[in-house]
Design an enzyme around this catalytic site. Structure first.
Site, PDB file in Angstrom:
ATOM      1  N   THR A  55       0.856  -1.181   0.000  1.00 51.63           N
ATOM      2  CA  THR A  55       0.000   0.000   0.000  1.00 51.63           C
ATOM      3  C   THR A  55       0.892   1.230   0.000  1.00 51.63           C
ATOM      4  O   THR A  55       1.903   1.277   0.706  1.00 51.63           O
ATOM      5  CB  THR A  55      -0.953  -0.009   1.217  1.00 51.63           C
ATOM      6  N   PHE A 113       1.320   5.037   0.885  1.00 46.32           N
ATOM      7  CA  PHE A 113       0.769   6.051   1.776  1.00 46.32           C
ATOM      8  C   PHE A 113       1.387   7.393   1.436  1.00 46.32           C
ATOM      9  O   PHE A 113       2.556   7.467   1.043  1.00 46.32           O
ATOM     10  CB  PHE A 113       1.130   5.739   3.234  1.00 46.32           C
TER      11      PHE A 113
END
Ligand code: PEP
Ligand code: MN
Length: 651
Positions: free
Chosen positions: A545, A547
């Site tokens: 992921t 960020f």
């Protein structure tokens, strides 16, 4: 067995505990371990551990089956983190935990200019500690023996000039006393691993020590040498695997890769690797370094020389500056695979903090209330966003958990948080649209940094639950999507969506039901004493992921290691007029200047059906003028142009 005394134990209580142990057949030693006052025991005594534990002044009792009691994981289950070079003006450099720490420099300090040049160079590539030998214990008496104390003074000067604490070898107890005030971390070399008088003396300073493994030492002998340091008063020991002597002579030594996971299992101390002395051949250093990181090493120590061919010591194994730079980039890319991140020295913030070439307001430079401010993330403790936050700002960073993504933007805007960490994209399930849209709703929020986190999902349940008990599974919808193959095998499970994975885990712990489980991180499980029924249930292990770190636009500080790094990536949003070629015309402006686009995404404009905004990520070229000129032209062609920020790309 060791007895850890409580911090407020009186000397009388301590004496009574000692008498209690002596009366039951133990020989008792006073020891210190970091800040802890400890009683070590030996002999054939027997004792009722529960009775001993409740004696006044006793904090806890740890029974070990190992001869290295203080170094053993049985005594201390959590990883020890060693901080080097901390002072009133600097937090120092930490070794251990989720960071990879790189020490670099020449084999030997050869002169003032050589160490100054090398220090600046390795720092520029991202090393955080400077190495170099002033006293060289060479196998041959005719080899370069080092510049001695003068060399140490040069090294200290170079370390100070570049903001890097220094690591250097000490070869005798007498020299240790003389060197102590100039050194940030002592190195005990392979040849001296069993110089017990040296270990006792250096240990007594309580300073950080890098303990190399002797070329013929077993793992147990190595840990017993660490025990000497710990028992003498140093709680700050880092172990260094540097190759052992085997029948193979092609390489200088044989790098014992398996020692890394073995020692990390046996001991709580950080383990780093010295591939330079292990392999002794320049071209083999980088592959060995990457293998060490893959095997779980907490860092590396590397020999680098501006001109290895002219090096007075260990030239053939010293990396050229370009090789070191390349290796650092490879380590940075590999780190997330093993759940870590490379710790880099923050580069000084560019003066002015505005346009790349000084043009005010162009880059949307990061800001915020700076040091000491909280960092907002959405979810509860154990959320993946919290792990990302700790990577970016350190494990101790003050945090502000908030319920929704938009609450992150609110908190940063109203100053209750200095920064926020928001997920924007997952490598398997794509963009988190809500967060992209929030950038437009909050024009005063800019992007200050980026990082990528590997996501390893676990099925988490109450300690007594078994796989067969589960009927309900809770998680964030992204968690379900990323574990689709695993969930497809259990069509009987009912899926319940939650705001985030940590909230899902918290509900399992709160309710205590045996038939409910959550999908979330291992940290979310261990924080709530939940059990991991199955780890690694994500469909594809390449699950990352991305960020973004966000901050408020005007003035203020730049987060260490984020905005202070040289920015190499920018994000912008624009819309275009409804006529043929308008998007092409905008992209041509970037293409004509050779600017590399890494992302282009369209999003519907709210309130204007069938009209779209384009989100663009692009690399910033070496020449900032080219970038600023491209932006200036883009603004004239595009409609609704928003600059989201410049930051350092995470690999
Ligand atoms: C060194 O790091 O400079 C060195 C001499 O290493 P080792 O003690 O591992 O041989
Ligand atoms: Mn060397």
């Amino acid at each position: 067995m060791i007895v850890v005394l409580s911090r407020n134990a009186t000397s009388k209580e301590k004496e009574l505990v000692k008498q209690y142990l002596a009366g039951r057949g133990f020989t008792v030693r006073d020891q210190r371990f970091g800040d802890d006052d400890i009683l070590g025991t030996s002999g054939r005594g027997t004792v009722d551990i529960q009775e001993l534990t409740i004696l006044p002044g006793v904090e806890r009792v740890a029974a070990t089956s190992k001869p290295y009691e203080l170094a053993s994981r049985e005594t201390r289950s959590e990883d020890t983190m060693v901080t080097v070079g901390a002072s009133s003006s600097s937090p120092g450099v930490t070794i251990g935990g989720s960071r990879i720490t790189v020490i670099a420099g020449p084999c030997a300090v050869e002169g003032r200019s050589q160490i100054m040049e090398t220090a600046a160079m390795v720092r520029e590539s991202g090393a955080v500690l400077l190495r170099g030998g002033a006293y060289k214990p060479q196998t041959s008496p005719y080899a370069f023996q080092g510049l001695g104390f003068k060399g140490l003074e040069y090294m200290k000067e170079a370390g100070e000039a570049c903001g890097m604490p220094i690591v250097t070898e000490v070869v005798s107890p007498e020299l240790a006393v003389r060197m102590k005030d100039l050194v940030d971390m002592f190195q005990i070399g392979a040849r001296n691993m069993q110089n017990f008088e040296l270990l006792k003396k250096v240990g007594s300073f309580g300073m950080p020590v890098l303990l190399k493994r002797g070329p013929s030492a077993t793992i147990e002998e190595w840990l017993l040498s660490a025990e000497y340091l710990l028992a003498s008063g140093s709680g700050n020991v880092v172990l260094c695997e540097r190759g052992i002597r085997t029948f193979e002579t092609y390489t200088r030594n044989t790098l014992d890769i398996s020692a890394i996971p073995v020692v990390k299992g046996l001991s709580h101390l950080p383990v780093i690797v010295d591939p330079s002395h292990a392999v002794g051949i320049r071209d083999k250093v980088s592959p060995a370094a990457l293998a060490a990181i893959a095997a779980g090493a907490d860092g590396l120590t590397l020999e680098v020389h501006p001109r290895p061919d002219e090096a007075l010591s260990d030239g053939p194994q010293s990396l050229f500056p370009e090789q070191f730079e390349r290796l650092m980039r490879d380590v940075e890319a590999l780190a997330p695979v093993v759940g870590k991140e490379l710790l880099r020295t923050p580069r000084p913030a560019p003066a002015g903090g505005a346009g790349l070439s000084g043009q005010k307001g162009v880059t949307g430079q990061a800001s915020g209330s700076g040091e000491g401010g909280k960092i907002a993330f959405s979810g509860e403790s154990g959320a993946y966003a919290e792990q990302a936050l700790m990577r970016a700002f350190g494990e101790e960073a003050p945090r502000l958990p908030v319920p929704f993504f938009r609450s992150i933007f609110d908190a940063v805007l109203d100053g209750s948080a200095a920064y926020g960490v928001v997920p924007v994209e997952n490598s398997l399930t794509g963009t988190v649209h809500e967060n992209y849209d929030l950038f437009l709703r909050y024009p005063d929020i800019a992007i200050a940094g980026e990082l990528k986190l590997r996501i390893v999902h676990c099925l988490i349940a109450n300690p007594k639950a078994e796989m067969g008990d589960i009927k309900i599974v809770r998680s964030h919808p992204q968690g379900f999507a990323q574990c689709k193959d695993f969930l497809d095998k259990h069509p009987e499970w009912r899926l319940e969506a939650c705001n985030d994975t940590a909230t899902a885990a918290a509900s399992i712990a709160r309710e205590g039901a045996l038939d409910a489980a959550a999908i979330g991180s291992e940290a979310a499980a261990s924080l709530r004493a939940l059990k991991v029924l199955k780890a690694g249930i994500e469909t594809n292990p390449l699950n990352y992921t991305r960020f973004l770190v966000v901050s408020r636009r005007q003035g203020g500080a730049i987060p260490p290691g984020l905005g202070s790094e040289k920015a190499n990536k920018a994000s912008l949003v624009f819309s275009v007029s409804d006529e043929p070629g308008s998007l092409f015309a905008c992209l041509k402006i970037l293409s004509d200047r050779g600017l590399n686009l890494s992302k282009l995404e369209s999003r519907p404009i709210q309130g204007k059906p069938w009209e779209y905004l384009f989100y663009v990520d692009l690399s910033i070229p070496e020449d900032p003028g080219v970038f600023d000129a491209a932006l200036a032209e883009l603004k004239t062609k595009a409609r609704d142009f928003h600059f989201l920020g410049t930051y350092r790309a995470s690999l």
